[in-house]
Design a protein around this motif. Structure first.
Motif, PDB file in Angstrom:
ATOM      1  N   ALA A  62       0.835  -1.207   0.000  1.00 66.01           N
ATOM      2  CA  ALA A  62       0.000   0.000   0.000  1.00 66.01           C
ATOM      3  C   ALA A  62       0.864   1.250   0.000  1.00 66.01           C
ATOM      4  N   TYR A  63       0.270   2.337  -0.437  1.00 61.35           N
ATOM      5  CA  TYR A  63       0.887   3.657  -0.278  1.00 61.35           C
ATOM      6  C   TYR A  63      -0.033   4.506   0.588  1.00 61.35           C
ATOM      7  N   VAL A  64       0.535   5.119   1.610  1.00 62.90           N
ATOM      8  CA  VAL A  64      -0.225   6.070   2.420  1.00 62.90           C
ATOM      9  C   VAL A  64       0.657   7.287   2.656  1.00 62.90           C
ATOM     10  N   ASN A  65       0.017   8.423   2.865  1.00 59.58           N
ATOM     11  CA  ASN A  65       0.723   9.669   3.124  1.00 59.58           C
ATOM     12  C   ASN A  65       0.874   9.826   4.639  1.00 59.58           C
ATOM     13  N   PHE A  66       2.045   9.448   5.156  1.00 58.28           N
ATOM     14  CA  PHE A  66       2.258   9.475   6.599  1.00 58.28           C
ATOM     15  C   PHE A  66       2.080  10.877   7.175  1.00 58.28           C
ATOM     16  N   THR A  67       2.567  11.864   6.468  1.00 55.26           N
ATOM     17  CA  THR A  67       2.480  13.245   6.958  1.00 55.26           C
ATOM     18  C   THR A  67       1.033  13.700   7.069  1.00 55.26           C
ATOM     19  N   GLU A  68       0.259  13.428   6.047  1.00 53.14           N
ATOM     20  CA  GLU A  68      -1.150  13.823   6.065  1.00 53.14           C
ATOM     21  C   GLU A  68      -1.915  13.111   7.176  1.00 53.14           C
ATOM     22  N   LEU A  69      -1.646  11.807   7.354  1.00 53.39           N
ATOM     23  CA  LEU A  69      -2.316  11.042   8.412  1.00 53.39           C
ATOM     24  C   LEU A  69      -1.994  11.627   9.791  1.00 53.39           C
ATOM     25  N   ALA A  70      -0.726  11.973  10.001  1.00 56.38           N
ATOM     26  CA  ALA A  70      -0.328  12.510  11.301  1.00 56.38           C
ATOM     27  C   ALA A  70      -0.982  13.867  11.563  1.00 56.38           C
ATOM     28  N   ARG A  71      -0.990  14.746  10.574  1.00 58.55           N
ATOM     29  CA  ARG A  71      -1.588  16.079  10.774  1.00 58.55           C
ATOM     30  C   ARG A  71      -3.081  15.964  11.059  1.00 58.55           C
ATOM     31  N   LYS A  72      -3.750  15.092  10.351  1.00 61.33           N
ATOM     32  CA  LYS A  72      -5.191  14.924  10.551  1.00 61.33           C
ATOM     33  C   LYS A  72      -5.492  14.421  11.968  1.00 61.33           C
ATOM     34  N   LYS A  73      -4.708  13.463  12.429  1.00 60.10           N
ATOM     35  CA  LYS A  73      -4.936  12.919  13.775  1.00 60.10           C
ATOM     36  C   LYS A  73      -4.626  13.963  14.849  1.00 60.10           C
ATOM     37  N   ILE A  74      -3.564  14.719  14.677  1.00 56.34           N
ATOM     38  CA  ILE A  74      -3.207  15.755  15.652  1.00 56.34           C
ATOM     39  C   ILE A  74      -4.317  16.795  15.755  1.00 56.34           C
ATOM     40  N   ALA A  75      -4.880  17.179  14.609  1.00 53.94           N
ATOM     41  CA  ALA A  75      -5.984  18.146  14.614  1.00 53.94           C
ATOM     42  C   ALA A  75      -7.216  17.555  15.288  1.00 53.94           C
ATOM     43  N   GLU A  76      -7.503  16.301  15.027  1.00 55.55           N
ATOM     44  CA  GLU A  76      -8.663  15.633  15.638  1.00 55.55           C
ATOM     45  C   GLU A  76      -8.524  15.598  17.152  1.00 55.55           C
ATOM     46  N   ILE A  77      -7.317  15.379  17.646  1.00 58.50           N
ATOM     47  CA  ILE A  77      -7.080  15.358  19.092  1.00 58.50           C
ATOM     48  C   ILE A  77      -7.345  16.728  19.704  1.00 58.50           C
ATOM     49  N   GLY A  78      -7.039  17.789  18.935  1.00 58.95           N
ATOM     50  CA  GLY A  78      -7.332  19.135  19.433  1.00 58.95           C
ATOM     51  C   GLY A  78      -6.172  20.104  19.396  1.00 58.95           C
ATOM     52  N   TYR A  79      -5.047  19.697  18.838  1.00 55.79           N
ATOM     53  CA  TYR A  79      -3.892  20.593  18.748  1.00 55.79           C
ATOM     54  C   TYR A  79      -3.945  21.363  17.435  1.00 55.79           C
ATOM     55  N   ILE A  80      -4.673  22.470  17.456  1.00 57.14           N
ATOM     56  CA  ILE A  80      -4.872  23.272  16.251  1.00 57.14           C
ATOM     57  C   ILE A  80      -4.410  24.722  16.438  1.00 57.14           C
ATOM     58  N   ASN A  81      -3.961  25.039  17.627  1.00 58.78           N
ATOM     59  CA  ASN A  81      -3.553  26.413  17.946  1.00 58.78           C
ATOM     60  C   ASN A  81      -2.051  26.454  18.187  1.00 58.78           C
ATOM     61  N   ALA A  82      -1.329  27.207  17.372  1.00 52.76           N
ATOM     62  CA  ALA A  82       0.130  27.275  17.497  1.00 52.76           C
ATOM     63  C   ALA A  82       0.566  27.846  18.840  1.00 52.76           C
ATOM     64  N   ASP A  83      -0.302  28.605  19.514  1.00 52.77           N
ATOM     65  CA  ASP A  83       0.029  29.145  20.827  1.00 52.77           C
ATOM     66  C   ASP A  83       0.239  28.039  21.856  1.00 52.77           C
ATOM     67  N   ASN A  84      -0.230  26.852  21.533  1.00 53.61           N
ATOM     68  CA  ASN A  84      -0.103  25.703  22.421  1.00 53.61           C
ATOM     69  C   ASN A  84       1.275  25.048  22.300  1.00 53.61           C
TER      70      ASN A  84
END
Length: 412
Positions: A62-84
């Motif tokens: 398979a081919y998957v985009n590791f970077t995209e998967l990681a960013r999506k999961k981080i946003a889902e967890i709630g880390y969307i504010n750079a001030d954090n």
């Protein structure tokens, strides 16, 4: 252990640095198994301030985009504010992946039983264990989910913390958090809640209030009403007027997540299992495909122990399994009911051997571990990666079923 004693277990929220890593690892596993169910995956993740490192050994078509998967999961967890100090759209992501060692692969692809011509079942003796090691499964009658009460309650509080944060009910909460519950036992039975501890990341101010002592008082009161009380709803034992209730004992918790602490896949194995109440073989779960018995056999051991307790054959049951790398059959099994068994532990061991096939291929087949991600919309393991892999009442997990109860009763 007779008389009275205290026992404590902890949980962490999905925004804890180690849990971020576990969830990214299992998101990668979900994506790879969805695209190629035969993928061999050992995905490890490290996080720190502004940084994610994805590494490990992966063999797949398979081919998957590791970077995209990681960013999506981080946003889902709630880390969307750079001030954090850590945000999905601004953190650096490095990927360093190798293939699975061919020396390991040859033993997993063709088990020793097949290579030596001793296979009793061509299909189920086809896969050798992905590593040597020992795993434990446990169940007890302290809670409806047949889990030890301290870890069950710590998980409930941690899950509720995320519920009120994501719903906006307590908008000042941030993703990182830890919970801890101490239970008082008498003659091996839980009798009262001794201590509840919650440490939760929060904004530096709440509305117009920025004074540290006032913020802590607000958080303490809000969490009691919106987190603790809902978490204990329906419980046989609830906090009393002697229960200690501690919130953010350092005074404040503004800097958290990967900015406050680095994180690593597999560093919360006690949170993932029984909160220290039962033994642990030492192997982590997240990021590993089901040929890795650290994960799949721990699930199978829980399944066997839970069915023994659910059948009323013991109030507590712990099963140890061990494996040799490249060998299908376990090298040993051990059952301990801590004196609570209605029959001898030897009889229960015989029941387990007769009714639970603990070869890796059989475990994979019984729980459908390779196909579950694709059958559930491309996500399964990532949802198990936070708030415990065992005893979950909010997820439909195959190893939590008690479908062997009647068979076990009839066998006696």
């Amino acid at each position: 252990m007779a008389g009275r004693f205290l026992f404590t277990s902890e949980s962490v929220t999905e925004g804890h640095p180690d849990k971020i890593c576990d969830q990214i690892s299992d998101t990668i596993l979900d994506a790879l198994l969805t695209a190629d169910p035969a993928s061999r995956v050992a995905a490890e993740v490290v996080v720190n301030t502004g940084l994610v490192l994805i590494t490990g050994e992966i063999t797949t078509k398979a081919y998957v985009n590791f970077t995209e998967l990681a960013r999506k999961k981080i946003a889902e967890i709630g880390y969307i504010n750079a001030d954090n100090g850590f945000a999905a759209n601004s953190c650096a992501i490095l990927v360093a992946i190798d293939e699975q060692s061919p020396d390991i692969a040859q033993g997993v692809n063709t088990a020793l039983e097949q290579r030596e011509g001793n296979a009793t079942d061509a299909e189920l003796d086809a896969i050798g264990a992905g590593d040597q090691g020992l795993m434990f499964g446990y169940a007890c009658d302290e809670t409806p989910e047949l889990m030890p009460m301290p870890i069950a309650l710590a998980h409930r509080i941690a899950r509720q913390l995320s519920v009120v944060r994501k719903s906006g009910e307590l908008p000042y909460l941030r993703p990182d958090g830890k919970t801890q519950v101490t239970i008082e036992y008498e003659d091996q039975k839980p009798v009262r809640i001794d201590t509840i501890l919650i440490s939760t990341q929060h904004d530096p101010s709440i509305g117009e209030i920025s004074e540290e002592k006032a913020i802590r008082a607000i958080i303490q009161a809000d969490l009691w009403e919106k987190v603790v009380k809902p978490a204990f709803a329906g419980c046989a034992i609830v906090p009393d007027d002697q229960t200690r209730y501690l919130v953010n004992p350092t005074g404040k918790f503004v800097i958290g997540g990967p900015q406050g602490d680095s994180g690593l896949t597999g560093r919360k194995i006690i949170v993932d299992t029984y909160g220290g109440y039962a033994r642990h073989g030492g192997g982590a779960f997240s990021g590993k495909d089901p040929t890795k018995v650290d994960r799949s056999a721990a699930y199978a051991a829980r399944y066997a122990a839970k069915n023994i307790v659910a059948a009323g054959l013991a109030a507590k049951c712990e099963l140890q399994i061990s494996y040799a790398i490249g060998v299908a059959q376990p090298t040993s099994l051990h059952v301990d009911t801590f004196g609570t068994g209605k029959v001898s532990d030897e009889v229960l061991l015989g029941l387990i051997k007769d009714n639970f096939d603990l070869r890796p291929a059989a475990i994979i087949q019984t729980f459908n571990l390779r196909l579950l991600p694709s059958l559930r919309g491309g996500r399964f393991y990532q949802d198990v990666a936070a708030y415990g892999h065992l005893g979950r009442t909010d997820l439909d997990l195959p190893w939590e079923k008690t479908d062997k109860v009647d068979i076990l009763k009839q066998a006696l």
